[in-house]
Write an enzyme that holds these catalytic residues in place. Structure first.
Site, PDB file in Angstrom:
ATOM      1  N   PHE A  38       0.818  -1.226   0.000  1.00 18.64           N
ATOM      2  CA  PHE A  38       0.000   0.000   0.000  1.00 18.64           C
ATOM      3  C   PHE A  38       0.846   1.267   0.000  1.00 18.64           C
ATOM      4  O   PHE A  38       0.287   2.368   0.069  1.00 18.64           O
ATOM      5  CB  PHE A  38      -0.867   0.054   1.263  1.00 18.64           C
ATOM      6  CG  PHE A  38      -1.879  -1.048   1.359  1.00 18.64           C
ATOM      7  CD1 PHE A  38      -3.177  -0.846   0.927  1.00 18.64           C
ATOM      8  CD2 PHE A  38      -1.540  -2.285   1.876  1.00 18.64           C
ATOM      9  CE1 PHE A  38      -4.119  -1.850   1.012  1.00 18.64           C
ATOM     10  CE2 PHE A  38      -2.478  -3.301   1.962  1.00 18.64           C
ATOM     11  CZ  PHE A  38      -3.765  -3.089   1.522  1.00 18.64           C
ATOM     12  N   ALA A  39       2.183   1.108   0.000  1.00 15.76           N
ATOM     13  CA  ALA A  39       3.039   2.274   0.234  1.00 15.76           C
ATOM     14  C   ALA A  39       3.328   2.988  -1.075  1.00 15.76           C
ATOM     15  O   ALA A  39       4.224   2.592  -1.812  1.00 15.76           O
ATOM     16  CB  ALA A  39       4.341   1.832   0.884  1.00 15.76           C
ATOM     17  N   ASN A  48       9.342   6.410  -5.983  1.00 19.08           N
ATOM     18  CA  ASN A  48       8.664   5.762  -4.842  1.00 19.08           C
ATOM     19  C   ASN A  48       7.697   4.667  -5.279  1.00 19.08           C
ATOM     20  O   ASN A  48       7.512   3.680  -4.571  1.00 19.08           O
ATOM     21  CB  ASN A  48       7.895   6.796  -4.007  1.00 19.08           C
ATOM     22  CG  ASN A  48       8.830   7.758  -3.301  1.00 19.08           C
ATOM     23  OD1 ASN A  48      10.037   7.505  -3.231  1.00 19.08           O
ATOM     24  ND2 ASN A  48       8.295   8.848  -2.805  1.00 19.08           N
ATOM     25  N   TYR A  70       1.089   9.480 -12.040  1.00 17.79           N
ATOM     26  CA  TYR A  70       0.606   8.558 -10.995  1.00 17.79           C
ATOM     27  C   TYR A  70       0.033   7.291 -11.637  1.00 17.79           C
ATOM     28  O   TYR A  70       0.435   6.162 -11.305  1.00 17.79           O
ATOM     29  CB  TYR A  70      -0.454   9.267 -10.130  1.00 17.79           C
ATOM     30  CG  TYR A  70      -1.187   8.316  -9.220  1.00 17.79           C
ATOM     31  CD1 TYR A  70      -0.477   7.523  -8.305  1.00 17.79           C
ATOM     32  CD2 TYR A  70      -2.577   8.185  -9.281  1.00 17.79           C
ATOM     33  CE1 TYR A  70      -1.150   6.629  -7.481  1.00 17.79           C
ATOM     34  CE2 TYR A  70      -3.240   7.303  -8.463  1.00 17.79           C
ATOM     35  CZ  TYR A  70      -2.528   6.525  -7.562  1.00 17.79           C
ATOM     36  OH  TYR A  70      -3.189   5.631  -6.762  1.00 17.79           O
ATOM     37  N   GLY A  97      -6.108  16.978 -15.075  1.00 21.57           N
ATOM     38  CA  GLY A  97      -6.005  15.519 -14.971  1.00 21.57           C
ATOM     39  C   GLY A  97      -7.274  14.815 -14.531  1.00 21.57           C
ATOM     40  O   GLY A  97      -7.256  13.611 -14.290  1.00 21.57           O
TER      41      GLY A  97
END
Ligand code: UDP
Length: 322
Positions: A71-72, A90, A139, A283
């Site tokens: 979930f990170a 990340n 993302y 977006g």
């Protein structure tokens, strides 16, 4: 034992609260956005980074891990446009490190948090898992890249995985212990409730000229506890070796416009909102609504909680932390 990476975050902490009922759990979280106090006391907590091989090694060498739930991640669309390096580092590079250490310790079961943002601007009204994936921001790209990596790892290294593409997670645990707490807050429902509690002067609706019935964007809101339960169904199916790889949407199948969400917040709380119409946010697709039929058929899961229950659980939580 199940390793939950990012188990101190909003969705991770709700998952852990459900998961500890049936499984032994260790949480790894660097607390960059998560909260130590959100982690259920029955879980082991390790502060560390999923991008750090040594932090991962210390967890995998100490605990008998047989599955990892991940979930990170950073998850703000706008921020990903202005700082894509952060998102690829990340969300993609760190996940590769995690997968590498998993393989080293022969851990082959993986549950991955993905997103409706992998679809971009859909060309259908109800999105199915086989709908076109064409992200419109870094993302969504970062999540789709990991999905593709997982497919290659399944072929090459016999990794077993489930990808869960979330639509709009919202609401708070029925225990009243945890809820949605981002800083800064950007999500619609917490922003409305903070306003109704007097913590914000007004609500800005980001555009009312979309091609939707009332002109505001339509989203599919899913209660975070429903989401948590879907993860556990997916995990148990992996552990039972029912399937090797799968990708599922997680939504309610119901779309609500921004205006409808505001109306429902007003009726649940009995308070009146001060709403202004603002510019569109970069977006934002006009409409994102999922078909969750695939996971219902495969695992018997469906969302049990509707928009009113989502909002009333969130309202209880927001009032309790005032
Ligand atoms: N939204 C809005 N005002 C706000 C926050 C969000 O109008 O202050 C809109 C946003 O443009 C989107 C919807 O509410 O159409 C849901 O946004 P959110 O950030 O909650 O989730 P997202 O869909 O980006 O994952």
């Amino acid at each position: 034992m199940i390793l939950v990476v990012g188990g101190a975050g909003y969705i991770g902490s709700h998952l852990v609260e459900e998961l500890v009922r049936t499984h032994e759990v260790v949480v790894l979280d660097n607390l960059s956005t998560g909260h130590r106090g959100a982690v259920d006391a029955q879980a082991v907590f390790v502060e560390g980074d999923l991008g750090s091989e040594s932090d991962l090694e210390s967890v995998f060498s100490k605990y008998p891990i047989n599955a990892v739930m991940h979930f990170a991640a950073n998850s703000l669309v706008g921020e990903s446009v202005t700082d894509p390096l952060k998102y690829y580092e990340n969300n993609v590079a760190a996940t590769l490190t995690l997968l590498k250490i998993m393989l080293k310790y022969n851990v082959k079961n993986f549950i991955f948090s993905s997103t409706a943002a992998t679809y971009g601007i859909p060309d259908v009204n109800i999105i199915r898992e086989d709908s076109r994936t064409q992200p419109i921001n870094p993302y969504g790209q970062s999540k789709l890249m990991v999905e593709n990596i997982l497919a290659d790892f399944a072929t090459a290294y016999d990794l077993h995985y489930v990808v869960l593409r979330y639509f709009n997670a919202a609401g708070a645990s029925e225990s009243g212990r945890i809820g949605e707490q981002h800083d800064p807050e950007t999500h619609l429902i917490p922003i409305i409730l903070q306003h109704l509690l007097g913590q914000r002067e007004q609500i800005s609706v980001f555009g009312d000229d979309y091609d939707t019935p009332d002109g505001t964007c339509i989203r599919d809101y899913i209660h975070v506890t429903d989401l948590a339960q879907a993860h556990i169904a997916a995990l148990d199916s992996l552990l039972a070796e029912k399937s090797k790889t799968a990708t599922y949407n997680l939504g309610n199948g119901q779309g609500y416009s921004v205006k409808e969400v505001i109306d429902t917040c007003e009726s649940v709380t009995g308070r009146k909102a001060n709403v202004i119409i603002a510019e569109r946010r970069a977006g934002d697709p006009a409409r994102l609504v999922a078909s969750s039929e695939k996971i219902r058929q495969a695992l018997g899961w469906k969302a049990e909680r509707d928009l009113e229950q989502i909002i009333s659980s969130a309202w209880n939580w927001h009032q309790s932390i005032q």
